[in-house]
Design an enzyme around this catalytic site. Structure first.
Site: not given
Length: 313
Positions: A12-13, A129, A213, A275
């Site tokens: 998103g960044n 979160k 994500k 990741k």
């Protein structure tokens, strides 16, 4: 790099930097599309996923600022869906324009995706979160007294609303996504981790949660039988001993090595760690698939020279 079915996960960044306007984000995605189209030129089947952290945070702020009896704020699952729609549209538009520029006859479709999570997931008991703005302790406790939301102190910066971040169990629209891919379309799906839903009495019900994500993208890649799962980040390679004199970049690495590095706490939680965990999950659940962590700008080098951190069993 041989031609294959590829799932690419954008952060998103990478879409929103210092300028949060729609025009700036669309401009960023034009640049993104110019890199992603190289995979299509290579003959690969492309499925794109994306983050939405900054975008859903900003949308939450807008909803909070306008919240009233006549214009009530929307719940989090709806905000995720709204960002999935807007970013999907921007990305779809950018990819279509880039393909047209190159005279490539291929359609692009974005799909709002519901991702099923387990209502018994421990994440619903351990809300972790942080989302939205910072509040003082007094403001946070007042909101907790007036509603069922939970706030936690966030690294000395103030108090923030916290929500669950459950693991994805299934992607409801997987058959539709697969059919579109098999028909030769470029598909944008499970944006922002997908809209989190639980199954209850034969119905799907949206929940206040944010799915990571990277894990949702990994689930999509495995379900589609992808040959390769590419996670794009801000660096060309994953490093161990990052920013230290003995820093070392990882080029070709085995899952067992990554697990050892995780035990050594080499990867920062909330940034590189998810990741790395996602690519491990993909490779372990894929008979012959391999995963890559690299930067958007390094895609051409990946195609030509297998550059980037390449993970295999």
């Amino acid at each position: 790099m041989t031609k294959c079915k590829i799932v690419v996960a954008l952060g998103g960044n990478a879409i929103l930097s210092s300028d949060p306007t729609a025009e700036a984000q669309k401009e960023a995605l034009k640049q993104t599309a110019s890199h992603l189209v190289k995979l299509i030129q290579n003959g690969d089947e492309l499925i794109i996923t994306h983050g939405n952290g900054p975008q859903v945070g900003n949308l939450l702020l807008q909803n909070i600022a306008a919240d009233s009896e006549k214009n009530p704020a929307f719940p989090l699952d709806s905000l995720v869906a709204m960002t999935e729609g807007s970013i999907g549209y921007w990305l779809q538009n950018a990819m279509q324009n880039e393909l047209a520029k190159l005279n490539i006859d291929k359609s692009v479709v974005s799909l709002v995706s519901q991702v099923i999570v387990d209502k018994a997931d421990p994440a619903f008991e351990n809300l972790s979160k942080p989302i939205g703005p910072f509040y003082t302790e007094e403001e946070a406790k007042k909101q907790m007294e007036e509603s069922q939301v939970t706030f936690k102190e966030d690294a000395g910066r103030g108090w923030r609303k916290v929500v669950a971040s459950p693991k994805p169990v299934a992607i409801k629209e997987i058959d539709s996504i697969s059919a579109l891919v098999e028909a030769g379309h470029v598909v944008v799906a499970t944006g922002g981790g997908g809209v989190p839903v639980i199954e209850e009495d034969g119905k799907l019900i949206g929940v206040e949660a944010v799915i990571d994500k990277d894990f949702a993208s990994q689930k999509l890649a495995n379900d589609l039988g992808a040959d390769m799962f590419i996670v794009l980040t801000g660096v060309d390679y994953v490093f161990v001993n990052y920013n230290k004199p003995n820093q070392e970049k990882l080029e070709n690495v085995k899952v067992s090595d990554l697990k050892k590095y995780i035990e050594e706490e080499q990867f920062a939680p909330g940034s590189m760690l998810p990741k790395v965990e996602a690519v491990i999950n993909f490779v372990e659940n894929s008979p012959e698939g391999k995963a890559v962590i690299t930067s958007l700008e390094n895609l051409q080098a990946l195609i030509e020279e297998n550059a980037g951190t390449i993970v295999e069993k």
